[in-house]
Motif scaffolding. Structure first.
Motif, PDB file in Angstrom:
ATOM      1  N   LEU A 114      32.667  99.407   4.489  1.00 26.67           N
ATOM      2  CA  LEU A 114      33.152 100.486   5.345  1.00 26.67           C
ATOM      3  C   LEU A 114      34.502 100.135   5.955  1.00 26.67           C
ATOM      4  N   LEU A 115      34.649  98.902   6.431  1.00 28.38           N
ATOM      5  CA  LEU A 115      35.943  98.481   6.972  1.00 28.38           C
ATOM      6  C   LEU A 115      37.022  98.474   5.898  1.00 28.38           C
ATOM      7  N   ASP A 116      36.674  97.966   4.719  1.00 22.75           N
ATOM      8  CA  ASP A 116      37.650  97.884   3.632  1.00 22.75           C
ATOM      9  C   ASP A 116      38.086  99.267   3.177  1.00 22.75           C
ATOM     10  N   ASP A 117      37.171 100.230   3.213  1.00 26.35           N
ATOM     11  CA  ASP A 117      37.493 101.594   2.790  1.00 26.35           C
ATOM     12  C   ASP A 117      38.553 102.257   3.672  1.00 26.35           C
ATOM     13  N   GLN A 118      38.727 101.724   4.886  1.00 27.60           N
ATOM     14  CA  GLN A 118      39.739 102.307   5.781  1.00 27.60           C
ATOM     15  C   GLN A 118      41.148 101.764   5.500  1.00 27.60           C
ATOM     16  N   HIS A 119      41.252 100.817   4.552  1.00 32.40           N
ATOM     17  CA  HIS A 119      42.555 100.224   4.203  1.00 32.40           C
ATOM     18  C   HIS A 119      43.250  99.689   5.461  1.00 32.40           C
ATOM     19  N   THR A 120      42.558  98.838   6.163  1.00 34.18           N
ATOM     20  CA  THR A 120      43.004  98.408   7.486  1.00 34.18           C
ATOM     21  C   THR A 120      44.058  97.313   7.417  1.00 34.18           C
ATOM     22  N   ASP A 121      45.121  97.496   8.205  1.00 34.75           N
ATOM     23  CA  ASP A 121      46.100  96.431   8.440  1.00 34.75           C
ATOM     24  C   ASP A 121      45.651  95.556   9.601  1.00 34.75           C
ATOM     25  N   ILE A 122      45.010  96.189  10.588  1.00 33.16           N
ATOM     26  CA  ILE A 122      44.595  95.489  11.806  1.00 33.16           C
ATOM     27  C   ILE A 122      43.163  95.879  12.130  1.00 33.16           C
ATOM     28  N   VAL A 123      42.325  94.887  12.405  1.00 32.84           N
ATOM     29  CA  VAL A 123      40.935  95.114  12.775  1.00 32.84           C
ATOM     30  C   VAL A 123      40.707  94.547  14.168  1.00 32.84           C
ATOM     31  N   LEU A 124      40.135  95.373  15.042  1.00 33.22           N
ATOM     32  CA  LEU A 124      39.812  94.951  16.405  1.00 33.22           C
ATOM     33  C   LEU A 124      38.330  95.226  16.627  1.00 33.22           C
ATOM     34  N   LEU A 125      37.533  94.177  16.685  1.00 32.57           N
ATOM     35  CA  LEU A 125      36.082  94.325  16.807  1.00 32.57           C
ATOM     36  C   LEU A 125      35.594  93.757  18.128  1.00 32.57           C
ATOM     37  N   GLN A 126      34.529  94.368  18.652  1.00 33.58           N
ATOM     38  CA  GLN A 126      33.925  93.920  19.905  1.00 33.58           C
ATOM     39  C   GLN A 126      32.437  93.642  19.699  1.00 33.58           C
ATOM     40  N   ASP A 127      31.919  92.768  20.564  1.00 29.57           N
ATOM     41  CA  ASP A 127      30.484  92.467  20.584  1.00 29.57           C
ATOM     42  C   ASP A 127      30.016  91.929  19.235  1.00 29.57           C
TER      43      ASP A 127
END
Length: 236
Positions: free
Chosen positions: A10-23
């Motif tokens: 799911l994260l990869d499908d967003q074509h992310t340059d920056i990932v900010l995750l919590q908890d």
């Protein structure tokens, strides 16, 4: 990360340059590191807990190729393990990145909640702009379409999440430029929330809530906002 394959997809499908995750726990950190989807990773699990503070989860920042990360100090001990900050630099552009989550309004953390928001509001004034803040705020209690009518668990929340805060809610900025979408949402949910990011309560008595948001400093233009609640539930 109980289902890392689906969640990472799911994260990869967003074509992310920056990932900010919590908890996020140590298993999530390992899954992200082993995926090799991002080149640079920072997380709060690399340092021991401070004093009496109980660590329920952690924060993580990851960036793709080209973005160089340098961690920023969090300062106040109340923020230390509920917040991760860094500068990300690429091609002469530097952005301050912040990933954080607030104490809940129930359980042991509720006594820390007012102090957390006060410390966070003060600390945010010291962070160099442009700033991108991703936050699991465990609030507001009511995310009203009119921000002045939003209801907070504690008054101190408004210093970070309310009108006049140092950062602005990306979803509200987007809605300001898309009034038809705003009217469509508020027709169905006249008292909010403006999107679903969490359902609190139990079974048929749950309440839709927007506890998670991305906030930006002045000068950052929001092109699009998506809350992938149903996709995230399916991914575990």
């Amino acid at each position: 990360m109980p289902h890392p394959i689906d969640q990472l997809r799911l994260l990869d499908d967003q074509h992310t340059d920056i990932v900010l995750l919590q908890d996020v726990g140590p298993s999530a950190v390992r899954a992200i590191a082993e995926s090799s989807l991002w080149s640079h990773i920072l997380h709060t699990w690399s340092t021991p807990p401070v004093g009496r503070l109980h660590r329920r989860g952690g924060c993580l920042i990851a960036t793709s190729n080209g973005w160089l990360l340098a961690q920023l100090p969090a300062g106040d001990p109340l923020l230390a393990h509920r917040l991760l900050a860094a500068t990300a630099t690429r091609a002469g552009t530097t952005v301050s990145l912040i990933s954080c989550y607030a104490p809940t309004n129930t359980g042991p953390g509720r006594n820390d909640r007012p102090g957390y928001f006060t410390a966070l509001a003060d600390w945010l004034t010291t962070v160099p702009a442009p700033t991108l803040l991703a936050m699991d705020a465990n609030g507001p209690r009511v995310d009203d379409p009119d921000i002045a009518q939003s209801i907070w668990w504690t008054p101190e929340e408004s210093a970070v999440l309310g009108a006049g805060a140092s950062t602005s809610d990306a979803l509200r900025l987007w809605y300001a430029e898309h009034p038809a979408d705003f009217q469509r949402r508020t027709r169905h949910y006249p008292h909010g929330p403006l999107a679903d990011s969490y359902h609190r309560g139990r079974k048929a008595k749950y309440l839709r809530s927007r506890y998670d948001s991305i906030r930006v400093s002045p000068g950052i233009h929001v092109l699009d906002v998506r809350y992938l609640y149903d996709d995230a539930v399916r991914a575990g």
